[in-house]
Design an enzyme around this catalytic site. Structure first.
Site, PDB file in Angstrom:
ATOM      1  N   ALA A   1      -8.681 -43.649   9.737  1.00  0.00           N
ATOM      2  CA  ALA A   1      -9.809 -43.942  10.631  1.00  0.00           C
ATOM      3  C   ALA A   1     -11.010 -44.444   9.833  1.00  0.00           C
ATOM      4  O   ALA A   1     -11.583 -45.503  10.141  1.00  0.00           O
ATOM      5  CB  ALA A   1     -10.193 -42.692  11.416  1.00  0.00           C
TER       6      ALA A   1
ATOM      7  N   ARG B   1       2.252 -43.650   4.562  1.00  0.00           N
ATOM      8  CA  ARG B   1       0.801 -43.518   4.776  1.00  0.00           C
ATOM      9  C   ARG B   1       0.018 -43.900   3.519  1.00  0.00           C
ATOM     10  O   ARG B   1      -1.041 -44.532   3.602  1.00  0.00           O
ATOM     11  CB  ARG B   1       0.465 -42.078   5.189  1.00  0.00           C
ATOM     12  CG  ARG B   1      -1.008 -41.885   5.523  1.00  0.00           C
ATOM     13  CD  ARG B   1      -1.308 -40.446   5.918  1.00  0.00           C
ATOM     14  NE  ARG B   1      -2.721 -40.243   6.167  1.00  0.00           N
ATOM     15  CZ  ARG B   1      -3.636 -40.070   5.221  1.00  0.00           C
ATOM     16  NH1 ARG B   1      -3.281 -40.074   3.953  1.00  0.00           N
ATOM     17  NH2 ARG B   1      -4.907 -39.887   5.549  1.00  0.00           N
TER      18      ARG B   1
ATOM     19  N   TYR C   1      13.211 -42.158   9.976  1.00  0.00           N
ATOM     20  CA  TYR C   1      13.188 -43.628   9.896  1.00  0.00           C
ATOM     21  C   TYR C   1      12.916 -44.058   8.450  1.00  0.00           C
ATOM     22  O   TYR C   1      12.300 -43.309   7.688  1.00  0.00           O
ATOM     23  CB  TYR C   1      12.148 -44.231  10.852  1.00  0.00           C
ATOM     24  CG  TYR C   1      10.766 -43.615  10.801  1.00  0.00           C
ATOM     25  CD1 TYR C   1       9.803 -44.074   9.915  1.00  0.00           C
ATOM     26  CD2 TYR C   1      10.428 -42.563  11.641  1.00  0.00           C
ATOM     27  CE1 TYR C   1       8.538 -43.514   9.881  1.00  0.00           C
ATOM     28  CE2 TYR C   1       9.165 -41.994  11.613  1.00  0.00           C
ATOM     29  CZ  TYR C   1       8.216 -42.482  10.722  1.00  0.00           C
ATOM     30  OH  TYR C   1       6.970 -41.918  10.689  1.00  0.00           O
TER      31      TYR C   1
ATOM     32  N   ASP D   1      -8.741 -38.488  14.224  1.00  0.00           N
ATOM     33  CA  ASP D   1      -8.392 -37.093  14.509  1.00  0.00           C
ATOM     34  C   ASP D   1      -9.631 -36.222  14.742  1.00  0.00           C
ATOM     35  O   ASP D   1      -9.542 -35.183  15.396  1.00  0.00           O
ATOM     36  CB  ASP D   1      -7.580 -36.493  13.350  1.00  0.00           C
ATOM     37  CG  ASP D   1      -6.092 -36.833  13.441  1.00  0.00           C
ATOM     38  OD1 ASP D   1      -5.714 -37.631  14.311  1.00  0.00           O
ATOM     39  OD2 ASP D   1      -5.311 -36.288  12.622  1.00  0.00           O
TER      40      ASP D   1
HETATM   41  C1  LIG Z   1       4.158 -34.935  11.583  1.00  0.00           C
HETATM   42  C2  LIG Z   1       3.175 -36.016  11.867  1.00  0.00           C
HETATM   43  C3  LIG Z   1       3.678 -37.271  12.106  1.00  0.00           C
HETATM   44  C4  LIG Z   1       2.803 -38.303  12.424  1.00  0.00           C
HETATM   45  N1  LIG Z   1       3.322 -39.519  12.699  1.00  0.00           N
HETATM   46  C5  LIG Z   1       2.503 -40.515  13.084  1.00  0.00           C
HETATM   47  C6  LIG Z   1       3.001 -41.799  13.398  1.00  0.00           C
HETATM   48  O1  LIG Z   1       4.211 -42.073  13.323  1.00  0.00           O
HETATM   49  N2  LIG Z   1       2.122 -42.778  13.802  1.00  0.00           N
HETATM   50  C7  LIG Z   1       0.787 -42.513  13.893  1.00  0.00           C
HETATM   51  O2  LIG Z   1       0.037 -43.405  14.295  1.00  0.00           O
HETATM   52  N3  LIG Z   1       0.269 -41.301  13.572  1.00  0.00           N
HETATM   53  C8  LIG Z   1       1.076 -40.298  13.167  1.00  0.00           C
HETATM   54  N4  LIG Z   1       0.561 -39.091  12.844  1.00  0.00           N
HETATM   55  C9  LIG Z   1      -0.883 -38.828  12.980  1.00  0.00           C
HETATM   56  C10 LIG Z   1      -1.724 -39.433  11.890  1.00  0.00           C
HETATM   57  O3  LIG Z   1      -1.229 -39.106  10.638  1.00  0.00           O
HETATM   58  C11 LIG Z   1      -3.172 -38.949  12.037  1.00  0.00           C
HETATM   59  O4  LIG Z   1      -3.558 -38.991  13.378  1.00  0.00           O
HETATM   60  C12 LIG Z   1      -4.089 -39.861  11.248  1.00  0.00           C
HETATM   61  O5  LIG Z   1      -3.739 -39.875   9.903  1.00  0.00           O
HETATM   62  C13 LIG Z   1      -5.549 -39.415  11.380  1.00  0.00           C
HETATM   63  O6  LIG Z   1      -6.336 -40.177  10.548  1.00  0.00           O
HETATM   64  P1  LIG Z   1      -7.854 -39.768  10.317  1.00  0.00           P
HETATM   65  O7  LIG Z   1      -8.370 -40.776   9.363  1.00  0.00           O
HETATM   66  O8  LIG Z   1      -8.534 -39.564  11.609  1.00  0.00           O
HETATM   67  O9  LIG Z   1      -7.797 -38.318   9.646  1.00  0.00           O
HETATM   68  P2  LIG Z   1      -7.246 -37.878   8.201  1.00  0.00           P
HETATM   69  O10 LIG Z   1      -6.114 -38.704   7.777  1.00  0.00           O
HETATM   70  O11 LIG Z   1      -7.080 -36.414   8.276  1.00  0.00           O
HETATM   71  O12 LIG Z   1      -8.457 -38.234   7.221  1.00  0.00           O
HETATM   72  C14 LIG Z   1      -9.646 -37.461   7.147  1.00  0.00           C
HETATM   73  C15 LIG Z   1     -10.258 -37.671   5.769  1.00  0.00           C
HETATM   74  O13 LIG Z   1     -11.514 -37.023   5.729  1.00  0.00           O
HETATM   75  C16 LIG Z   1     -11.654 -36.330   4.514  1.00  0.00           C
HETATM   76  N5  LIG Z   1     -12.596 -35.238   4.745  1.00  0.00           N
HETATM   77  C17 LIG Z   1     -12.472 -34.220   5.618  1.00  0.00           C
HETATM   78  N6  LIG Z   1     -13.540 -33.420   5.581  1.00  0.00           N
HETATM   79  C18 LIG Z   1     -14.394 -33.951   4.654  1.00  0.00           C
HETATM   80  C19 LIG Z   1     -15.670 -33.575   4.164  1.00  0.00           C
HETATM   81  N7  LIG Z   1     -16.309 -32.479   4.614  1.00  0.00           N
HETATM   82  N8  LIG Z   1     -16.262 -34.348   3.218  1.00  0.00           N
HETATM   83  C20 LIG Z   1     -15.632 -35.472   2.763  1.00  0.00           C
HETATM   84  N9  LIG Z   1     -14.417 -35.873   3.185  1.00  0.00           N
HETATM   85  C21 LIG Z   1     -13.800 -35.115   4.119  1.00  0.00           C
HETATM   86  C22 LIG Z   1     -10.233 -35.861   4.215  1.00  0.00           C
HETATM   87  O14 LIG Z   1     -10.048 -35.553   2.837  1.00  0.00           O
HETATM   88  C23 LIG Z   1      -9.414 -37.063   4.657  1.00  0.00           C
HETATM   89  O15 LIG Z   1      -9.244 -38.004   3.618  1.00  0.00           O
HETATM   90  C24 LIG Z   1       1.406 -38.056  12.490  1.00  0.00           C
HETATM   91  C25 LIG Z   1       0.888 -36.780  12.197  1.00  0.00           C
HETATM   92  C26 LIG Z   1       1.778 -35.773  11.901  1.00  0.00           C
HETATM   93  C27 LIG Z   1       1.203 -34.415  11.621  1.00  0.00           C
END
Ligand SMILES: Cc1cc2nc3c(=O)[nH]c(=O)nc-3n(C[C@H](O)[C@H](O)[C@H](O)COP(=O)(O)OP(=O)(O)OC[C@H]3O[C@@H](n4cnc5c(N)ncnc54)[C@H](O)[C@@H]3O)c2cc1C
Length: 373
Positions: free
Chosen positions: A17, A106, A194, A271
């Protein structure tokens, strides 16, 4: 002129994100800083399926060729029973030939986005854990399920354990592994696998069990427990599981979609706003959609508060629909006894007699074009 030209934006989190939003905002002229607590953007989470609704954003960011090079085309999704017999299939390549369904590691996606963000002039500060939220004119919380920005906008909330625990593992892919995502469904459990490219195969296995684990992604599990939980499964599953050397385990929690995504100065994406169960493979996809729509809203309206309100209005109903669909799939995959026999027979019949019907049910999901909203 873009309303974002020279606007400072601070993003917390360099996941899918945060990095996609950084690219989208910087490409429109914003001065973006990303604060990430990790010391390096290394592997977390293994495989992702990325559907066309997100690929449209990557293409609009000028990243299609790079993304194609690091990912694998998903030709079809096969639903199988626990001994490997086909129940239904979604022929993506045949029925949606113009759309790109991809599968990717990822870490490779994050590395691609990091490079693109840096090329667009984004500053990424690694090893920077945000404690108290900074007082800046525009703060984006892309900080994942344990977001600090979300409670600042919504107060304290408690997710609830779904009674499901998941393992995630990588094994070597067979040299001729077809681009197919397979779901093996048994009573109270299912396993998805996959290929990811780069010689790897992703495995996610989910079981219903009352004892629960932490929500984090990187707790180590025991491969023997995974093999025992799926000992009755057939087809390729025993072979795959025999190859698992290390495995991550975590509990699946249900969170409500956030009620408040923004307050005129701070906004949530990914997320942090809408954690989802993984059963629609849309978590990262929604994060990518959010990132584009956020940048487009801020770009087209110099009134930041109005732009952020519009962002929430555009995104919240769609994300709610996707999260609801993932919750429903959690039940459908794990049916038992007569319900399971009836449901599988129905799916087999539809798949045989009206093969496009299954995929058409998801037109609302895959036809959405974030770059056109
Ligand atoms: C089993 C499983 C399978 C999945 N399969 C899929 C799929 O096939 N397709 C799909 O689209 N999605 C899939 N997902 C979901 C997907 O992985 C997540 O929804 C997505 O990675 C979320 O991205 P994000 O950037 O919002 O959060 P995150 O990837 O959690 O990134 C958040 C970032 O913020 C950082 N952070 C947090 N708090 C702080 C702080 N206080 N200070 C500084 N940095 C901080 C963290 O270190 C991290 O790098 C799957 C999830 C799971 C659990």
């Amino acid at each position: 002129m873009s309303a974002l030209e020279n606007t400072p934006v601070t993003i917390i989190g360099a996941g899918v994100a945060g990095l996609t939003a950084a690219c989208a905002l910087a490409q429109r002229g914003a001065e973006v800083t990303v604060l990430e607590r990790a010391g390096a953007l290394r592997e977390v989470g293994a495989g992702l399926q990325i559907s066309p609704n997100a690929v449209r954003v990557l293409a609009a960011l000028g990243l299609w060729e790079r993304f194609r090079a690091i990912s694998v085309a998903s030709k079809r999704v096969e639903l199988r029973d626990s001994v490997g017999r086909q129940v239904a299939r979604l022929d993506l390549a045949r029925h949606r030939p113009k759309d790109h369904f991809r599968m990717v590691h990822r870490a490779r996606l994050v590395a691609m986005l990091e490079q693109a963000a840096r090329e667009a002039g984004v500053r990424i500060e690694l090893d920077h854990e945000v404690g108290d939220l900074p007082e800046v004119p525009l703060l984006i919380g892309a900080d994942g399920v344990k977001s600090r920005v979300r409670p600042a906008l919504n107060g304290a909330e408690a997710p609830f354990f779904t009674g499901q625990t998941a393992w995630r593992a990588l094994i070597p892919a067979e040299a001729d592994a077809p681009g197919v995502a397979q779901v093996f469904m048994g009573p109270g459990r299912h396993l998805v696998s996959y290929p990811l490219g780069a010689g790897l195969r992703n495995i996610v296995a989910v079981v219903e069990r009352p004892d629960w684990h932490d929500e984090g992604w990187s707790l180590p599990g025991d491969p023997a427990d995974l093999r025992a939980a799926f000992a009755r499964f057939g087809g390729p599953v025993p072979d795959w599981l025999a190859q698992v050397e290390s495995v991550g385990i975590w509990g699946l929690f249900r969170h409500p979609v956030a009620a408040h995504w923004q307050d005129g100065r701070r906004a949530l994406i990914g997320d942090a706003a809408h954690p989802t169960l993984p059963f629609m493979a849309q978590g990262a996809v929604m994060a990518i959609e959010d990132a584009w729509v956020l940048a487009a809203c801020l770009d087209s309206d110099a009134d930041q508060a109005r732009a952020l309100a519009r962002f929430q209005a555009l995104r919240q109903p769609r994300c709610q629909q996707i999260v609801d669909a993932a919750n429903a799939n959690a039940r459908n995959y794990h049916l038992r006894g007569p319900t399971r026999a009836v449901a599988h027979a129905g799916l087999r019949a539809v798949s045989r007699m009206a093969p496009t019907r299954l995929i058409e049910r998801f037109a609302w999901l895959y036809d959405y074009d974030p770059t056109a909203v």
